[in-house]
Design an enzyme around this catalytic site. Structure first.
Site, PDB file in Angstrom:
ATOM      1  CE  LYS A   1      24.412  91.754 -15.882  1.00  0.00           C
ATOM      2  NZ  LYS A   1      23.114  91.155 -15.806  1.00  0.00           N
TER       3      LYS A   1
ATOM      4  CG  HIS B   1      21.038  83.211 -20.967  1.00  0.00           C
ATOM      5  ND1 HIS B   1      22.233  82.773 -20.435  1.00  0.00           N
ATOM      6  CD2 HIS B   1      20.448  83.940 -19.988  1.00  0.00           C
ATOM      7  CE1 HIS B   1      22.360  83.228 -19.201  1.00  0.00           C
ATOM      8  NE2 HIS B   1      21.286  83.945 -18.894  1.00  0.00           N
TER       9      HIS B   1
ATOM     10  CG  HIS C   1      15.877  82.567 -22.959  1.00  0.00           C
ATOM     11  ND1 HIS C   1      16.297  83.777 -23.459  1.00  0.00           N
ATOM     12  CD2 HIS C   1      16.132  82.619 -21.632  1.00  0.00           C
ATOM     13  CE1 HIS C   1      16.775  84.527 -22.473  1.00  0.00           C
ATOM     14  NE2 HIS C   1      16.693  83.838 -21.357  1.00  0.00           N
TER      15      HIS C   1
ATOM     16  CG  HIS D   1      16.623  82.281 -16.024  1.00  0.00           C
ATOM     17  ND1 HIS D   1      16.393  82.466 -17.357  1.00  0.00           N
ATOM     18  CD2 HIS D   1      17.814  82.898 -15.763  1.00  0.00           C
ATOM     19  CE1 HIS D   1      17.376  83.179 -17.887  1.00  0.00           C
ATOM     20  NE2 HIS D   1      18.253  83.453 -16.938  1.00  0.00           N
TER      21      HIS D   1
HETATM   22  P1  NAD Z   1      12.421  84.356  -8.872  1.00  0.00           P
HETATM   23  O1  NAD Z   1      12.436  85.799  -8.862  1.00  0.00           O
HETATM   24  O2  NAD Z   1      11.228  83.653  -9.401  1.00  0.00           O
HETATM   25  O3  NAD Z   1      12.715  83.825  -7.398  1.00  0.00           O
HETATM   26  C1  NAD Z   1      12.766  82.443  -7.183  1.00  0.00           C
HETATM   27  C2  NAD Z   1      11.890  82.013  -6.002  1.00  0.00           C
HETATM   28  O4  NAD Z   1      12.574  82.265  -4.794  1.00  0.00           O
HETATM   29  C3  NAD Z   1      10.564  82.725  -5.911  1.00  0.00           C
HETATM   30  O5  NAD Z   1       9.580  81.823  -5.493  1.00  0.00           O
HETATM   31  C4  NAD Z   1      10.829  83.762  -4.821  1.00  0.00           C
HETATM   32  O6  NAD Z   1       9.654  84.164  -4.167  1.00  0.00           O
HETATM   33  C5  NAD Z   1      11.715  82.999  -3.893  1.00  0.00           C
HETATM   34  N1  NAD Z   1      12.622  83.800  -3.082  1.00  0.00           N
HETATM   35  C6  NAD Z   1      13.300  84.892  -3.462  1.00  0.00           C
HETATM   36  N2  NAD Z   1      14.133  85.267  -2.505  1.00  0.00           N
HETATM   37  C7  NAD Z   1      13.979  84.428  -1.479  1.00  0.00           C
HETATM   38  C8  NAD Z   1      14.559  84.312  -0.200  1.00  0.00           C
HETATM   39  N3  NAD Z   1      15.544  85.102   0.200  1.00  0.00           N
HETATM   40  N4  NAD Z   1      14.113  83.324   0.614  1.00  0.00           N
HETATM   41  C9  NAD Z   1      13.145  82.472   0.192  1.00  0.00           C
HETATM   42  N5  NAD Z   1      12.568  82.506  -1.004  1.00  0.00           N
HETATM   43  C10 NAD Z   1      12.999  83.482  -1.838  1.00  0.00           C
HETATM   44  O7  NAD Z   1      13.655  83.770  -9.722  1.00  0.00           O
HETATM   45  P2  NAD Z   1      15.163  84.258  -9.929  1.00  0.00           P
HETATM   46  O8  NAD Z   1      15.906  83.028 -10.238  1.00  0.00           O
HETATM   47  O9  NAD Z   1      15.621  85.151  -8.862  1.00  0.00           O
HETATM   48  O10 NAD Z   1      15.067  85.156 -11.240  1.00  0.00           O
HETATM   49  C11 NAD Z   1      14.719  84.606 -12.478  1.00  0.00           C
HETATM   50  C12 NAD Z   1      14.286  85.733 -13.370  1.00  0.00           C
HETATM   51  O11 NAD Z   1      15.353  86.640 -13.569  1.00  0.00           O
HETATM   52  C13 NAD Z   1      13.856  85.270 -14.753  1.00  0.00           C
HETATM   53  O12 NAD Z   1      12.666  85.908 -15.084  1.00  0.00           O
HETATM   54  C14 NAD Z   1      14.977  85.751 -15.658  1.00  0.00           C
HETATM   55  O13 NAD Z   1      14.533  86.034 -16.960  1.00  0.00           O
HETATM   56  C15 NAD Z   1      15.436  86.984 -14.942  1.00  0.00           C
HETATM   57  N6  NAD Z   1      16.820  87.343 -15.233  1.00  0.00           N
HETATM   58  C16 NAD Z   1      17.042  88.625 -15.577  1.00  0.00           C
HETATM   59  C17 NAD Z   1      18.332  89.041 -15.818  1.00  0.00           C
HETATM   60  C18 NAD Z   1      18.594  90.478 -16.125  1.00  0.00           C
HETATM   61  O14 NAD Z   1      19.719  90.817 -16.496  1.00  0.00           O
HETATM   62  N7  NAD Z   1      17.642  91.357 -15.920  1.00  0.00           N
HETATM   63  C19 NAD Z   1      19.398  88.149 -15.700  1.00  0.00           C
HETATM   64  C20 NAD Z   1      19.113  86.831 -15.344  1.00  0.00           C
HETATM   65  C21 NAD Z   1      17.815  86.447 -15.097  1.00  0.00           C
HETATM   66  N1  GLY Z   2      21.825  88.468 -18.005  1.00  0.00           N
HETATM   67  C1  GLY Z   2      22.369  88.944 -19.207  1.00  0.00           C
HETATM   68  C2  GLY Z   2      22.601  90.411 -19.223  1.00  0.00           C
HETATM   69  O1  GLY Z   2      22.383  91.082 -18.260  1.00  0.00           O
HETATM   70  O2  GLY Z   2      23.018  90.931 -20.216  1.00  0.00           O
END
Ligand code: NAD
Ligand code: GLY
Length: 361
Positions: free
Chosen positions: A226, A247, A251, A264
């Site tokens: 990345k 994605h 999405h 996701h």
């Molecule tokens: P999330 O942030 O919803 O976390 C998932 C769940 O796990 C939540 O209920 C959280 O409270 C729980 N959790 C987190 N850490 C924990 C731990 N250590 N122990 C127990 N529970 C825990 O979901 P995610 O999958 O981390 O992130 C998904 C989001 O990320 C989406 O909104 C997606 O669009 C975004 N995303 C962004 C990028 C980017 O480049 N910015 C890339 C990929 C995904």
């Molecule tokens: N998750 C895609 C990006 O960061 O570009």
């Protein structure tokens, strides 16, 4: 501890990867001596955030507060973002503030966006606590929130000061969330590194069993890829789009099913299968690679069955508002081989329709 760098000139920053980084404070001390606002959610507050707040106070940060957001993708919106601004303004944080995102991708994306906007930009750190956030969302500076009409449609590119990845926090992560994170790890093999894909085939059982060495290796490799891609193309003018394999399909599933119902990573897992499938239909990819992708994604505990209530037009409707749409033409990330992703609009609409049709009942 492993140390990587995201090389972005004067906005470069380190990624620390280790087993008990939150406990040993080394990284925290360097970045958190001034005014600090921890942003977390209702699930993580008692697991890690209360402790982090105490530790920062003991380390001597001049001011430490915490804002606890509701937990879930359905809260990744402007209303929730405002809770962060309410806290910053009511507690009189100034431009020297540092925000800490302690949580998964939802907390990370919202905190980063709040940092980008508050007083036109304050510092922030990423302390990702899901596998998905550790291998993807915490690195690269994409921040933002969802809109009812499209996912991540409101946001900014805004890089953190550092990313602190403590592998030990994954011990409390629910298995379904671990699988969702593995989807993004598999993505790196598919788009960029055939050898890493083969390594994942060998090591999938260790990852699912949370073997620390296997997890640390997968995280390091994912972050390395990345960081390399982001360093070449920070604002997604070209190459970075390959990080979105699956994605655009995913999405559409997330938005149609209601944010939070499909995770996701789950939607991306199935979306990657669809993208590989379409690449095979275009004659670009060996069907054997599609079979390997399906098998690995399934072994990771991710769903291969598409939602039964989505039509081709449902998919196309959501896909049309994708950020990769250019001059009204949809661009998709497709594969021309294992580890060889392309960003292309060079396909007949029928091929996309046929692919989608095969996932609709
Ligand atoms: P999330 O942030 O919803 O976390 C998932 C769940 O796990 C939540 O209920 C959280 O409270 C729980 N959790 C987190 N850490 C924990 C731990 N250590 N122990 C127990 N529970 C825990 O979901 P995610 O999958 O981390 O992130 C998904 C989001 O990320 C989406 O909104 C997606 O669009 C975004 N995303 C962004 C990028 C980017 O480049 N910015 C890339 C990929 C995904
Ligand atoms: N998750 C895609 C990006 O960061 O570009």
């Amino acid at each position: 501890m492993k140390l990587l760098e995201v090389d972005l000139g004067d906005r470069s920053y380190p990624i620390f990867i280790g087993e008990s980084l939150l406990a040993d404070h080394l990284c925290l001390k360097k970045y958190c001596m001034g005014q600090v606002l921890i942003v977390t959610n209702t699930t993580l507050v008692s697991m890690y955030a209360d402790q982090l707040k105490l530790e920062l106070q003991n380390l001597g940060s001049s001011k430490v507060d915490m804002v606890v957001l509701p937990d879930g993708e359905q809260y990744k919106n402007l209303d929730t973002l405002n809770l962060i601004f309410d806290e910053l303004l009511s507690k009189k944080y100034n431009r020297s503030a540092t925000l800490i995102a302690l949580g998964g991708g939802v907390v990370g994306d919202m905190t980063g966006f709040a940092a980008a906007c508050y007083q036109r930009g304050v510092k922030f750190l990423q302390i990702p606590t899901t596998l998905l956030a550790q291998v993807d969302s915490s690195v690269g500076g994409k921040t933002g929130v969802n809109h009812a009409l499209g996912k991540n449609m409101i946001g900014a590119f805004y890089q953190p000061q550092c990313v602190i990845i403590d592998v030990s926090v994954l011990n409390t992560l629910p298995q379904r969330e671990l699988s969702a994170g593995i989807a993004e790890v598999i993505k790196y093999g598919l788009i960029y590194d055939a050898t890493f894909f083969a390594w994942l085939e060998e090591n999938m059982n260790f990852l699912l069993a949370r073997d620390v060495d296997a997890l640390a290796e997968a995280i390091e490799k994912s972050c390395q890829i990345k960081a390399e891609v982001v360093a070449c193309d920070e604002k997604e003018a070209g190459l970075r789009a390959i990080l979105n394999l699956g994605h655009t399909f995913g999405h559409a599933i997330e938005a149609h099913q209601g944010y939070g119902n499909w995770l996701h990573g789950e939607a991306v897992g199935l979306g990657m299968v669809m993208a590989c499938d379409m690449s095979v239909r275009l004659g670009w990819l060996d069907p054997d690679i599609l079979a390997r992708a399906r098998s690995l994604i399934s072994r990771a505990g991710l769903p291969l069955d598409a939602p039964t209530d989505m039509s081709v037009d449902d998919y196309l409707g959501f896909m049309a508002v994708d950020k990769k749409v250019l001059d009204k033409k949809l661009r998709l990330i497709l594969l021309k081989g294992l580890g060889q992703a392309v960003v292309s609009s060079d396909f007949e609409a029928d091929v996309l329709r046929d692919t989608l049709t095969s996932y609709c009942v």
